[in-house]
Enzyme design. Sequence first.
Site, PDB file in Angstrom:
ATOM      1  N   TYR A 142       0.858  -1.177   0.000  1.00 36.59           N
ATOM      2  CA  TYR A 142       0.000   0.000   0.000  1.00 36.59           C
ATOM      3  C   TYR A 142       0.894   1.227   0.000  1.00 36.59           C
ATOM      4  O   TYR A 142       1.826   1.314   0.794  1.00 36.59           O
ATOM      5  CB  TYR A 142      -0.888  -0.022   1.250  1.00 36.59           C
ATOM      6  CG  TYR A 142      -1.772   1.191   1.429  1.00 36.59           C
ATOM      7  CD1 TYR A 142      -2.929   1.350   0.667  1.00 36.59           C
ATOM      8  CD2 TYR A 142      -1.462   2.171   2.359  1.00 36.59           C
ATOM      9  CE1 TYR A 142      -3.747   2.458   0.835  1.00 36.59           C
ATOM     10  CE2 TYR A 142      -2.278   3.283   2.542  1.00 36.59           C
ATOM     11  CZ  TYR A 142      -3.411   3.417   1.776  1.00 36.59           C
ATOM     12  OH  TYR A 142      -4.229   4.509   1.946  1.00 36.59           O
ATOM     13  N   ASP A 237       9.421   2.625  -0.634  1.00 39.65           N
ATOM     14  CA  ASP A 237       8.433   3.352   0.166  1.00 39.65           C
ATOM     15  C   ASP A 237       8.749   3.059   1.635  1.00 39.65           C
ATOM     16  O   ASP A 237       8.395   2.009   2.166  1.00 39.65           O
ATOM     17  CB  ASP A 237       7.018   2.902  -0.213  1.00 39.65           C
ATOM     18  CG  ASP A 237       5.954   3.652   0.584  1.00 39.65           C
ATOM     19  OD1 ASP A 237       6.316   4.341   1.564  1.00 39.65           O
ATOM     20  OD2 ASP A 237       4.765   3.535   0.236  1.00 39.65           O
ATOM     21  N   LYS A 265       5.218   9.603   8.404  1.00 37.32           N
ATOM     22  CA  LYS A 265       5.048   9.150   9.792  1.00 37.32           C
ATOM     23  C   LYS A 265       6.105   9.699  10.749  1.00 37.32           C
ATOM     24  O   LYS A 265       5.983  10.834  11.195  1.00 37.32           O
ATOM     25  CB  LYS A 265       4.961   7.625   9.837  1.00 37.32           C
ATOM     26  CG  LYS A 265       3.753   7.105   9.018  1.00 37.32           C
ATOM     27  CD  LYS A 265       3.470   5.659   9.262  1.00 37.32           C
ATOM     28  CE  LYS A 265       2.456   5.061   8.315  1.00 37.32           C
ATOM     29  NZ  LYS A 265       1.053   5.326   8.637  1.00 37.32           N
TER      30      LYS A 265
END
Length: 430
Positions: A142, A237, A265
Amino acid sequence: MTTSEQLFEQAQQLIPGGVNSPVRAFRSVGGTPLFIKSAKGPYIYDEDGRQYIELINSWGPMILGHAFEPVERAVREAIQHSFSFGAPTRKEVEIAELIISMVPSVEMVRMVNSGTEATMSAIRVARGFTGREKMIKFEGCYHGHGDAFLIAAGSGAMTMGIPDSPGVTKATASNTLTAPYNDLAAVEALLDNNHNQVAAVILEPVVGNMGCVLPEPGFLQGVRDLCTKHGVVLIFDEVMTGFRLAKGGAQERFGVTPDMTTMGKIIGGGMPVGAYGGRREIMNMVAPAGPVYQAGTLSGNPIAMSAGLAVLHHLNDHPEVYTRLDEIGDKLRAGFQNSLVKLGMNCTINQISSMFTLFMTDRPVSNFSEAKSCDVAAFGRYFHAMLDRGIYLAPAQFESLFLSVALTDGLIEQVIQANEESLTVMMNYK
Ligand code: HOZ
């Protein structure tokens, strides 16, 4: 009725599904999401005044525990000077310098506001750089909710059973090729069959979005070599793994160097921040240095940069954080494993350092189809048994836990005990 139940009822009239991000709605585990009031260190508190041991940590950012004092101090200091300028600041230079020193493959970096923005932008840049249109992603990975990534996507899309979201056009989808994770031969075949058409391969170097799934030995290096051979931009990623698996992320831990990296994050210390960076010649394609457009009013926001800088400085100056995170993850895994043996159960645990998933399946989980073999209903029962015992897990089987360094040995023991009791409850359910 609890306060969370009341708020959820109200929220469902006002916000789609009652939440601002799907997985929070507890749909895959059933019941009512907890509405959170506050958190400190290893604990999170709901609107009904209950305390839980935190194992999600805002899906990653709170690696140092909640409301970590140096971050709080940095934010308090920053807000005195106003909240946004839409103009360059000293802090943006400082954070760029720090990121580049921590992640050596990143020679230049652009700050954005979320991981989704980072991946969308990175793909555009890779396309601009190569002059090619296609990309390869992995089933179950994702990369945020950009159109091009919502093909065989993990995380909420997987949990909600929406593998290909309505609203993503066929034309967009046709440029996204997918391969099973850990399947090097499939990547090779896609690159051979789409010769000179693939701009980028993007992957989570450790997957967090179909639960925690590790790369098999040689997989990351194999993808690296294929990308080099075919002139394809390799994007790691590292929104989840960056600054978590090592100060230089998964690329440092596995010793494999991508061309571009997306981050999020932890980099914002809990504020909405993302970033993408990579080789200088690629990043010089980004406007205004180059022709690939990408912009943002709140990008490099001074409050967010202050929070991010405080976290990154702490991680950079305290390598013992990573030793401790490895220890915490290993202790938890050993404790869970002991309980499984004691109870005669055969679940799969995937863990690396502070990323952790207990899969309700007896099969090893190394890709999307194996992850899907889990008993999701059993996970829901287990989840609620853990919640009843004061442990706050990710409310879905297909998410990783993110442990923080605030977990003491005593708290780890409590989690292990609660896990054993919860597995027993789950097993005895008729
Ligand atoms: N998609 C995020 C985890 N993989 C969930 C974010 C959230 O709901 O806050």
